[in-house]
Design an enzyme around this catalytic site. Structure first.
Site, PDB file in Angstrom:
ATOM      1  N   ASP A 121       0.098   2.480  -4.275  1.00  0.00           N
ATOM      2  CA  ASP A 121       1.020   1.631  -5.045  1.00  0.00           C
ATOM      3  C   ASP A 121       0.592   1.360  -6.484  1.00  0.00           C
ATOM      4  OD1 ASP A 121      -0.108  -1.295  -3.140  1.00  0.00           O
ATOM      5  OD2 ASP A 121      -0.976  -0.363  -4.939  1.00  0.00           O
TER       6      ASP A 121
ATOM      7  N   HIS B  28      -5.358   8.373  -0.780  1.00  0.00           N
ATOM      8  CA  HIS B  28      -4.066   8.893  -0.293  1.00  0.00           C
ATOM      9  C   HIS B  28      -3.089   9.186  -1.415  1.00  0.00           C
ATOM     10  CE1 HIS B  28      -4.960   6.842   3.855  1.00  0.00           C
ATOM     11  NE2 HIS B  28      -5.703   7.912   3.630  1.00  0.00           N
TER      12      HIS B  28
HETATM   13  N1  APR Z   1      -4.398 -10.131   3.101  1.00  0.00           N
HETATM   14  C1  APR Z   1      -5.250  -9.308   3.769  1.00  0.00           C
HETATM   15  N2  APR Z   1      -4.862  -8.491   4.784  1.00  0.00           N
HETATM   16  C2  APR Z   1      -3.556  -8.549   5.137  1.00  0.00           C
HETATM   17  C3  APR Z   1      -2.602  -9.380   4.501  1.00  0.00           C
HETATM   18  C4  APR Z   1      -3.081 -10.199   3.439  1.00  0.00           C
HETATM   19  N3  APR Z   1      -2.253 -11.033   2.785  1.00  0.00           N
HETATM   20  N4  APR Z   1      -1.391  -9.194   5.098  1.00  0.00           N
HETATM   21  C5  APR Z   1      -1.579  -8.261   6.062  1.00  0.00           C
HETATM   22  N5  APR Z   1      -2.873  -7.889   6.101  1.00  0.00           N
HETATM   23  C6  APR Z   1      -3.518  -6.909   6.984  1.00  0.00           C
HETATM   24  C7  APR Z   1      -2.860  -6.727   8.325  1.00  0.00           C
HETATM   25  O1  APR Z   1      -3.377  -7.663   9.276  1.00  0.00           O
HETATM   26  C8  APR Z   1      -3.282  -5.293   8.671  1.00  0.00           C
HETATM   27  O2  APR Z   1      -4.499  -5.286   9.411  1.00  0.00           O
HETATM   28  O3  APR Z   1      -3.423  -5.657   6.343  1.00  0.00           O
HETATM   29  C9  APR Z   1      -3.499  -4.626   7.328  1.00  0.00           C
HETATM   30  C10 APR Z   1      -2.465  -3.582   6.987  1.00  0.00           C
HETATM   31  O4  APR Z   1      -2.614  -2.538   7.927  1.00  0.00           O
HETATM   32  P1  APR Z   1      -1.650  -1.246   7.809  1.00  0.00           P
HETATM   33  O5  APR Z   1      -0.249  -1.704   7.633  1.00  0.00           O
HETATM   34  O6  APR Z   1      -2.000  -0.362   8.967  1.00  0.00           O
HETATM   35  O7  APR Z   1      -2.074  -0.566   6.439  1.00  0.00           O
HETATM   36  P2  APR Z   1      -3.339   0.340   6.144  1.00  0.00           P
HETATM   37  O8  APR Z   1      -4.519  -0.078   6.950  1.00  0.00           O
HETATM   38  O9  APR Z   1      -3.473   0.386   4.680  1.00  0.00           O
HETATM   39  O10 APR Z   1      -2.823   1.771   6.667  1.00  0.00           O
HETATM   40  C11 APR Z   1      -3.650   2.863   6.416  1.00  0.00           C
HETATM   41  O11 APR Z   1      -1.870   4.292   7.207  1.00  0.00           O
HETATM   42  O12 APR Z   1       0.418   4.744   7.230  1.00  0.00           O
HETATM   43  C12 APR Z   1      -0.819   5.132   6.692  1.00  0.00           C
HETATM   44  O13 APR Z   1      -1.186   6.233   4.660  1.00  0.00           O
HETATM   45  C13 APR Z   1      -0.826   5.002   5.192  1.00  0.00           C
HETATM   46  O14 APR Z   1      -2.643   4.321   3.746  1.00  0.00           O
HETATM   47  C14 APR Z   1      -1.916   3.982   4.915  1.00  0.00           C
HETATM   48  C15 APR Z   1      -2.795   4.070   6.159  1.00  0.00           C
END
Ligand code: APR
Length: 246
Positions: free
Chosen positions: A106, A121
């Site tokens: 992003d 990524h």
């Molecule tokens: N502050 C900190 N953490 C947060 C907040 C916040 N305000 N809000 C949500 N979270 C946490 C959630 O609890 C979750 O554990 O952020 C995490 C987001 O997890 P995902 O949605 O799985 O995202 P991510 O870990 O970045 O995914 C990894 O998966 O789909 C692929 O390529 C995509 O880069 C991505 C990868």
């Protein structure tokens, strides 16, 4: 689970100088950018297989680009939050060696001012020519969908889709930085997607998870804060700066 007070005391005692922030979509949640998993995550409404794989793009490039244009528009109107800005502030400290290793596409770390940045990524504001692989910056909305390269070939988002390899050498560089860090901050990631999530176990010193929810990384990290990024990252950065290690 640790308390923020206990973490701040530990940081002031350990005085970290080489800091890596490993971030996931959760760090951008408070900027209004949806995460992928969890109750309000993108994968609740969309199937990754239909939008974030090379096969999906080959099958229907217009549908994939419509989804990415929707995300690009949403992110273009979002702003870095206090967590992004705190990490950029830390990087600017004279003796600090701070690198952000992000899974996010992003661009919010860069817009916050981080320059020592590894985008595992890719970046949603870059395109790649399907004919010769040329990578270009693409900040503005496209006039046509799917967009074409000046050479006439189809353009794709310069992001890593499921099943694709990470850019050459970037994981090795990230692993080296994590292994050599005094402090690894694990911010806003579910720790479910490899090889990125495997970086956390390489930390040899202190690692601190910042996430409102427990994840598979909670047991791996030295400390885990059940907190949001914008609540916990600024005071942790302040403790690193005032702790005098940098
Ligand atoms: N502050 C900190 N953490 C947060 C907040 C916040 N305000 N809000 C949500 N979270 C946490 C959630 O609890 C979750 O554990 O952020 C995490 C987001 O997890 P995902 O949605 O799985 O995202 P991510 O870990 O970045 O995914 C990894 O998966 O789909 C692929 O390529 C995509 O880069 C991505 C990868």
């Amino acid at each position: 689970m640790s308390t923020l007070e206990a973490v701040l005391i530990r940081i002031k005692k350990e005085r970290p100088r080489k800091v890596v922030a490993f971030t996931g979509s959760g760090i951008s949640a408070e900027s209004g950018v949806p995460t992928f998993r969890g109750a309000t995550g993108l994968w609740q409404d969309f199937r990754p297989e239909e939008l974030a794989t090379p096969e999906a793009f080959e099958r229907d490039p217009r549908r994939v680009w419509e989804w990415y244009e929707w995300r690009r528009d949403l992110i273009r109107n979002a702003a870095p939050n206090a967590a992004h800005l705190a990490l950029a502030l830390l990087e600017r400290q004279r003796n600090a060696e701070v690198t952000v290793v992000t899974q996010n596409v992003d661009d919010l770390h860069r817009r916050a001012g981080s320059t020592r940045l590894l985008e595992l990524h890719g970046n949603i504001f870059r395109t790649r020519c399907m004919a010769d692989g040329t990578i270009s910056e693409a900040l503005a909305p496209f006039h046509s969908c799917p967009p074409l390269c000046p050479c006439g070939a189809l353009l794709r988002p310069d992001v890593i889709w499921f099943g694709e390899l990470l850019p050459e050498g970037i994981l090795e560089r990230a692993a080296e930085l994590v292994a050599g860090s005094d402090l690894l901050m694990v911010i806003g990631t579910s720790g479910l997607v490899y090889p990125a999530a495997g970086l956390v176990s390489l930390a040899r010193r202190t690692s601190i998870e910042i996430n409102p929810q427990p994840t598979p990384l909670t047991a791996v990290c030295s400390e885990s804060l059940a907190a949001s990024a914008s609540y916990a990252v600024p005071p942790i950065v302040e403790a690193i700066i005032s702790g005098g290690g940098i």
